[in-house]
Enzyme design. Structure first.
Site, mmCIF file in Angstrom:
data_model
loop_
_atom_site.group_PDB
_atom_site.id
_atom_site.type_symbol
_atom_site.label_atom_id
_atom_site.label_comp_id
_atom_site.label_asym_id
_atom_site.label_seq_id
_atom_site.Cartn_x
_atom_site.Cartn_y
_atom_site.Cartn_z
ATOM 1 N N HIS A 163 58.112 41.419 32.269
ATOM 2 C CA HIS A 163 56.869 40.422 31.996
ATOM 3 C C HIS A 163 57.155 39.437 30.657
ATOM 4 O O HIS A 163 56.456 38.411 30.795
ATOM 5 C CB HIS A 163 55.760 41.359 31.762
ATOM 6 C CG HIS A 163 54.596 41.040 31.975
ATOM 7 N ND1 HIS A 163 53.856 39.714 31.753
ATOM 8 C CD2 HIS A 163 53.275 41.379 32.379
ATOM 9 C CE1 HIS A 163 52.517 39.470 32.199
ATOM 10 N NE2 HIS A 163 52.386 40.629 32.700
ATOM 11 N N ASP A 391 52.754 33.002 53.138
ATOM 12 C CA ASP A 391 53.314 33.203 54.440
ATOM 13 C C ASP A 391 54.757 32.797 54.661
ATOM 14 O O ASP A 391 54.965 31.371 54.551
ATOM 15 C CB ASP A 391 52.412 32.533 55.444
ATOM 16 C CG ASP A 391 52.733 32.322 56.948
ATOM 17 O OD1 ASP A 391 54.024 33.015 57.376
ATOM 18 O OD2 ASP A 391 52.173 31.793 57.661
HETATM 19 C C1 LIG Z 1 38.994 36.758 32.184
HETATM 20 C C2 LIG Z 1 38.937 36.625 33.576
HETATM 21 C C3 LIG Z 1 39.799 38.143 34.414
HETATM 22 C C4 LIG Z 1 37.498 36.657 34.020
HETATM 23 O O1 LIG Z 1 37.380 36.519 35.233
HETATM 24 P P1 LIG Z 1 35.806 35.960 35.947
HETATM 25 O O2 LIG Z 1 36.174 35.810 37.450
HETATM 26 O O3 LIG Z 1 34.811 37.020 35.427
HETATM 27 O O4 LIG Z 1 35.472 34.779 35.148
HETATM 28 P P2 LIG Z 1 35.816 33.496 35.268
HETATM 29 O O5 LIG Z 1 35.460 32.607 34.147
HETATM 30 O O6 LIG Z 1 37.197 33.021 35.743
HETATM 31 O O7 LIG Z 1 34.863 32.593 36.519
HETATM 32 C C5 LIG Z 1 34.856 32.825 37.814
HETATM 33 C C6 LIG Z 1 33.475 33.556 38.249
HETATM 34 O O8 LIG Z 1 32.447 33.889 37.294
HETATM 35 C C7 LIG Z 1 31.555 33.143 37.998
HETATM 36 N N1 LIG Z 1 30.581 32.614 36.862
HETATM 37 C C8 LIG Z 1 31.088 31.522 36.102
HETATM 38 N N2 LIG Z 1 30.093 31.442 35.141
HETATM 39 C C9 LIG Z 1 28.845 32.286 35.419
HETATM 40 C C10 LIG Z 1 27.739 32.753 34.571
HETATM 41 N N3 LIG Z 1 27.454 32.082 33.729
HETATM 42 N N4 LIG Z 1 27.232 33.600 35.583
HETATM 43 C C11 LIG Z 1 27.324 34.075 36.477
HETATM 44 N N5 LIG Z 1 28.462 33.902 37.075
HETATM 45 C C12 LIG Z 1 29.579 32.994 36.446
HETATM 46 C C13 LIG Z 1 31.719 32.249 38.978
HETATM 47 O O9 LIG Z 1 31.020 32.010 39.961
HETATM 48 C C14 LIG Z 1 33.151 33.124 39.547
HETATM 49 O O10 LIG Z 1 32.518 34.172 39.953
HETATM 50 P P3 LIG Z 1 32.803 34.971 41.496
HETATM 51 O O11 LIG Z 1 34.437 35.383 41.106
HETATM 52 O O12 LIG Z 1 32.061 35.952 41.869
HETATM 53 O O13 LIG Z 1 32.825 33.783 42.582
HETATM 54 C C15 LIG Z 1 39.584 35.534 34.362
HETATM 55 O O14 LIG Z 1 39.022 34.153 33.802
HETATM 56 C C16 LIG Z 1 41.105 35.265 34.218
HETATM 57 O O15 LIG Z 1 41.650 35.062 33.144
HETATM 58 N N6 LIG Z 1 41.858 35.739 35.192
HETATM 59 C C17 LIG Z 1 43.399 35.766 35.140
HETATM 60 C C18 LIG Z 1 43.603 37.158 34.596
HETATM 61 C C19 LIG Z 1 45.182 37.156 34.829
HETATM 62 O O16 LIG Z 1 45.934 36.385 34.655
HETATM 63 N N7 LIG Z 1 45.599 38.421 35.013
HETATM 64 C C20 LIG Z 1 47.085 38.933 35.275
HETATM 65 C C21 LIG Z 1 47.695 39.454 34.246
HETATM 66 S S1 LIG Z 1 49.373 39.494 34.252
HETATM 67 C C22 LIG Z 1 49.758 40.813 35.328
HETATM 68 O O17 LIG Z 1 48.697 41.644 35.468
HETATM 69 C C23 LIG Z 1 50.969 41.228 35.839
HETATM 70 C C24 LIG Z 1 50.996 40.498 37.298
HETATM 71 O O18 LIG Z 1 50.046 40.478 38.144
HETATM 72 O O19 LIG Z 1 52.239 40.292 37.706
#
Ligand SMILES: CC(C)(COP(=O)(O)OP(=O)(O)OC[C@H]1O[C@@H](n2cnc3c(N)ncnc32)[C@H](O)[C@@H]1OP(=O)(O)O)[C@@H](O)C(=O)NCCC(=O)NCCSC(=O)CC(=O)O
Length: 445
Positions: A163, A391
């Site tokens: 990682h 793909d």
């Molecule tokens: C912190 C988060 C998890 C939060 O995710 P969320 O989906 O809740 O939030 P987001 O800000 O990205 O916004 C997208 C969603 O929020 C909704 N949204 C935005 N504002 C809103 C509001 N005010 N009220 C209600 N819904 C709202 C959008 O419609 C969408 O919903 P909807 O989705 O319903 O359409 C994300 O932002 C993030 O950082 N994701 C990436 C995490 C990551 O990289 N993980 C891997 C780590 S490494 C790892 O793990 C190893 C590996 O994989 O190799």
């Protein structure tokens, strides 16, 4: 299941590197120094026309050639993690002769069963992962790959990635780029993964004192390259993929709205994470309602830092968020789901407004104060990576699983395969907890 290793080769980038490439680790990379590698297996079904011979004469050479081309855009993956005694922190170094280890194997296992979403023993899937990252006295490789052929059925790509070299977003971009080059023979730029990748570390703009803090917490220099001992794999750990359709996501959002009038961040991530965590807490049993529980996920800060980090950045730009300590009883009752939603909603909102230093301090404090016996439920992966878009020319993957969740308290999230919304949740649990989890999680939807 019999696994026969056919060969192990070294695939180098299709470029001539004249001098070593040295990449200092950033604050976001250093955080993952001691973590076990991220492991993933991805299954591809072959058509009946793709015989055993066709795999070795056509498919495998294509996979190898495109991997070599892809590595030119992801050069650090062929390198090593090193920490010289005179240096304050480790770095990734890529030497002109460096390459990625690729194991090719064959198995007589049933492809349809192993690549299904149903209940499968963890021990049957683990042979599909490549050998461990190569550790020498002063360095450790950062990637290991395995391609396993299921003759006349399909193949599987297994990856182990340290990682420190990249997070999930860069990792899925690597996978999709490899697939795209394999399918099209060249790198025409698709919209969702712009190349070239950016290796410039100066785009990570965080207070420099944070690096020292993370080093103090994460490592002692003498043993920094040794990964934490692998978690014990119990014989009775089983894996399942829970399919949460868009309709069910909408129902969960509706339920949260009906039960609470607060202004909640009701994303797919928030409601499904909260739902699964209540099932996981309940699966552990209600016998000790006061036992401590915590929840952990990672937030991507690329668009949350000022200035923001370009989408093309290669590396890590995520930070773990730890929520807790809570008492298990908070999630055992009727209001357990809503309690989870409220906590997560506040937390995600906070990620946008709090600075990186404040997020780090919360994590640091949590790590120092972890009580023995706490159930820490951690989420890995993301529904925003589009991993099913990879793909290689023989169709989308039939399944992809994060394998590094076997520790019995983690689960993974990705968007569903068919692209109709909703999410897939990968879970690995001991059989006795799995039975409860299945009845709770499917019953509750
Ligand atoms: C912190 C988060 C998890 C939060 O995710 P969320 O989906 O809740 O939030 P987001 O800000 O990205 O916004 C997208 C969603 O929020 C909704 N949204 C935005 N504002 C809103 C509001 N005010 N009220 C209600 N819904 C709202 C959008 O419609 C969408 O919903 P909807 O989705 O319903 O359409 C994300 O932002 C993030 O950082 N994701 C990436 C995490 C990551 O990289 N993980 C891997 C780590 S490494 C790892 O793990 C190893 C590996 O994989 O190799």
């Amino acid at each position: 299941m019999a696994l026969n290793v056919i060969k192990t080769s070294r695939i180098s980038p299709a470029t001539t590197l004249l001098e070593p490439l040295i990449l200092p680790l950033t604050f976001f990379d250093l955080m993952w120094l001691k973590l076990n590698p991220t492991e993933r297996v991805t299954f591809y079904r072959l058509t009946e026309a793709s015989s055993h011979e066709a795999f070795y004469s056509m498919i495998l050479p294509k996979l190898e050639r495109s991997l070599s081309l892809t590595l030119t855009h992801f050069l650090p993956l062929s390198g090593h993690l090193k920490w010289n005694p005179q240096d304050p922190k480790p770095h990734i170094v890529v030497l002109p002769q460096d390459a990625v280890s690729l194991t090719v194997a064959e198995t007589n296992a049933d492809f349809s069963r192993l690549s299904s979403k149903g209940l499968r023993p963890e021990t049957e899937l683990r042979p599909l992962l490549p050998p461990d990252l190569h550790v020498s006295s002063d360095s450790v490789s950062v990637v290991s790959l395995q391609i396993t052929l299921f003759p006349n059925q399909g193949f599987c790509i297994g990856t182990k990635v340290h990682h420190v070299v990249m997070d999930g977003k860069t990792g899925s971009k690597f996978h999709k780029t490899w697939a795209h080059i394999c399918k099209h023979g060249t790198m025409t730029t698709p919209r969702d993964f712009i190349l070239p990748t950016l290796l410039d570390r100066s785009v990570i703009n965080v207070p420099s004192r944070l690096e020292q803090k993370v080093l103090e917490l994460m490592s002692d220099k003498d043993s920094c390259l040794k990964l934490s001992p692998c978690k014990e794999l119990y014989d009775d750990v089983f894996r399942i993929t829970l399919d949460v359709s868009q309709e069910n996501v909408d129902k969960l959002k509706e339920r949260a709205k009906n039960e609470c009038s607060d202004d909640l961040h009701l994303s797919t991530f928030v409601v499904t994470f909260a739902y699964v965590w209540t099932c996981m807490v309940k699966a552990r049993g209600g016998g000790e309602p006061d036992r401590p529980v915590r929840f952990r996920y990672a937030v991507d800060l690329r668009n949350r830092l000022v200035p923001s980090v370009p989408e093309t950045y290669f590396g890590n730009c995520v930070i773990p968020i730890v929520l807790g300590e809570y008492k298990a009883k908070m999630f055992l009752g009727e209001d357990g789901f809503l309690n989870g939603v409220k906590i997560l909603s506040d937390s995600v909102k906070g990620c946008g407004s709090r600075g990186v230093e404040s997020l780090w301090e919360q994590y640091e404090e949590g790590k120092k104060n972890l009580k023995m016996g706490t159930q820490v439920l951690a989420l890995t992966g993301s529904n925003q990576f589009g991993i099913y878009g990879s793909d290689f020319g023989w169709g989308r993957p039939v399944n992809t699983e994060v394998m590094s969740i076997y520790g019995n308290n983690m689960f993974s999230m990705s968007a569903r395969r068919d692209g109709t919304g909703g999410v897939e949740i990968g879970v690995a649990l001991k059989k006795c907890e799995m039975d409860v989890f299945i009845s709770l999680s499917t019953g509750g939807l």
